[in-house]
Design a protein around this motif. Sequence first.
Motif, short mmCIF file in Angstrom:
data_model
loop_
_atom_site.label_atom_id
_atom_site.label_comp_id
_atom_site.label_asym_id
_atom_site.label_seq_id
_atom_site.Cartn_x
_atom_site.Cartn_y
_atom_site.Cartn_z
N UNK A 86 38.42 63.50 61.75
CA UNK A 86 38.54 62.30 62.58
C UNK A 86 39.84 62.29 63.39
N UNK A 87 40.95 62.62 62.73
CA UNK A 87 42.25 62.48 63.39
C UNK A 87 42.46 63.53 64.47
N UNK A 88 41.98 64.75 64.25
CA UNK A 88 42.15 65.77 65.29
C UNK A 88 41.32 65.41 66.53
N UNK A 89 40.11 64.89 66.32
CA UNK A 89 39.26 64.54 67.46
C UNK A 89 39.79 63.29 68.15
N UNK A 90 40.27 62.31 67.38
CA UNK A 90 40.89 61.13 67.99
C UNK A 90 42.10 61.52 68.84
N UNK A 91 42.90 62.45 68.32
CA UNK A 91 44.08 62.89 69.05
C UNK A 91 43.69 63.60 70.35
N UNK A 92 42.66 64.44 70.28
CA UNK A 92 42.20 65.14 71.48
C UNK A 92 41.68 64.15 72.52
N UNK A 104 32.13 57.69 60.20
CA UNK A 104 32.74 57.57 58.87
C UNK A 104 34.25 57.67 58.98
N UNK A 105 34.97 56.96 58.11
CA UNK A 105 36.43 56.94 58.27
C UNK A 105 37.10 58.17 57.68
N UNK A 106 38.38 58.31 58.00
CA UNK A 106 39.12 59.54 57.71
C UNK A 106 39.27 59.79 56.21
N UNK A 107 39.07 61.05 55.85
CA UNK A 107 39.38 61.52 54.50
C UNK A 107 40.35 62.69 54.61
N UNK A 108 41.35 62.71 53.73
CA UNK A 108 42.23 63.87 53.69
C UNK A 108 41.55 64.95 52.86
N UNK A 109 41.52 66.19 53.34
CA UNK A 109 40.81 67.26 52.62
C UNK A 109 41.28 67.47 51.19
N UNK A 117 43.43 53.25 57.68
CA UNK A 117 44.83 53.07 58.06
C UNK A 117 45.29 54.00 59.19
N UNK A 118 45.07 55.30 59.03
CA UNK A 118 45.56 56.26 60.00
C UNK A 118 44.79 56.20 61.32
N UNK A 119 43.54 55.77 61.26
CA UNK A 119 42.76 55.62 62.49
C UNK A 119 43.14 54.32 63.21
N UNK A 120 43.30 53.23 62.45
CA UNK A 120 43.73 51.97 63.06
C UNK A 120 45.10 52.13 63.74
#
Length: 392
Positions: A86-92, A104-109, A117-120
């Motif tokens: 999620x975060x890499x695609x949001x950043x791109x 679906x919301x972010x999960x750390x591998x 939290x990190x997406x908001x």
Amino acid sequence: MREGILIIGAGGVGRVVVHKAVQNLDTFKKITLASRTLSKCEQIQKEVDGKIDIAQVDADNVEELIDLIYKVKPFMVLNIALPYQDLTIMEACLRTGVHYLDTANYEHPDTAKFEYKLQWAYDEKYKQKGIMGLLGSGFDPGVTNLFCAYLQKHYFDEIHYIDILDCNAGDHGYPFATNFNPEINLREVSAKGRYWENGEWKETEPLEVKMVWDYPRIGKKDSYLMYHEEMESLVKHIKGLKRIRFFMTFSESYLTHMRCLENVGMLRIDEIEVDGCKVVPLHVLKALLPDPATLGERTVGKTNIGVVAEGIKDGKKRKVYIYNICDHQEAFKETGAQAVSYTTGVPAMIGAKLMVKNIWMKPGVWNVEQFDPDPFMDELNKQGLPWEVEEL
């Protein structure tokens, strides 16, 4: 000029999103499907008679994503990849100025935990860039959030209690398999349960709380309390809420297999050494289990996912049950995927359709229930996920 959509992820849900988007070509005009595994994209491209473009991309690599977005020039990106990405695609999307949607919301591998939290945290950056991020446009999260918003708008002055009920009564014939990504599924099921009551989160042991619910056109099923991400946003957006819980059905066979696997350490997500090689047990298990994308043809039965809400309307107590029933074989006939993928993929397409048509469009990062639910609810009935409401 930016037009069309870029879909990242070619698993079962990605297959559904593509099929449904092709059914709505008058809205999307141009569709590109990208995945780490190009052969998966090629197969789906054949299924829709070549009506999409395809590309290869590593969704963990921001620079690769940026290069692809600049090449395709989409109006928006649909993230149908793994929650880890999620975060890499949001950043791109942020760096290219392109709208974003996920299911679906972010999960750390490396941590069995998921949160918004990190997406908001991207909200202000997206507003400054003038782009929109729509989070959780699947079924749960997604449609269940919109069921709550719809009930809040049309059926209640205040909703006090919400139970989200997810029943999959499908049978794929295997002794043990998961209906979506095994790694995500087993981490979710084996985690501690959580629910929100009177302003605070309360924790239970994994699958400690059980109730029996009579699901329409399916029957009575054991349903277990779990933590699920839509609750994290719904507690912020439903007026007067006193308690919200999430329940999912599991067969005794599934639970027995899962407990045995957990007891022997196969659900561990840390590295261990085997004969000089480092492996993650859960990754090994994932490789051994059937690919969920292959389950469609052999899965029979139905899903029933809905919301039971209690509250007040015009000073009187009210209790309402809103739900969708989806047939695995009907979903497969239409899209080549079973109902679990279908119920996630169709809402992803609908969310994108509302964004492309400028019906839902506002800079910033939003959860689906923050928008008017009516256009989405209308599309559910048109696109293959009709819903029903019962007074209880």
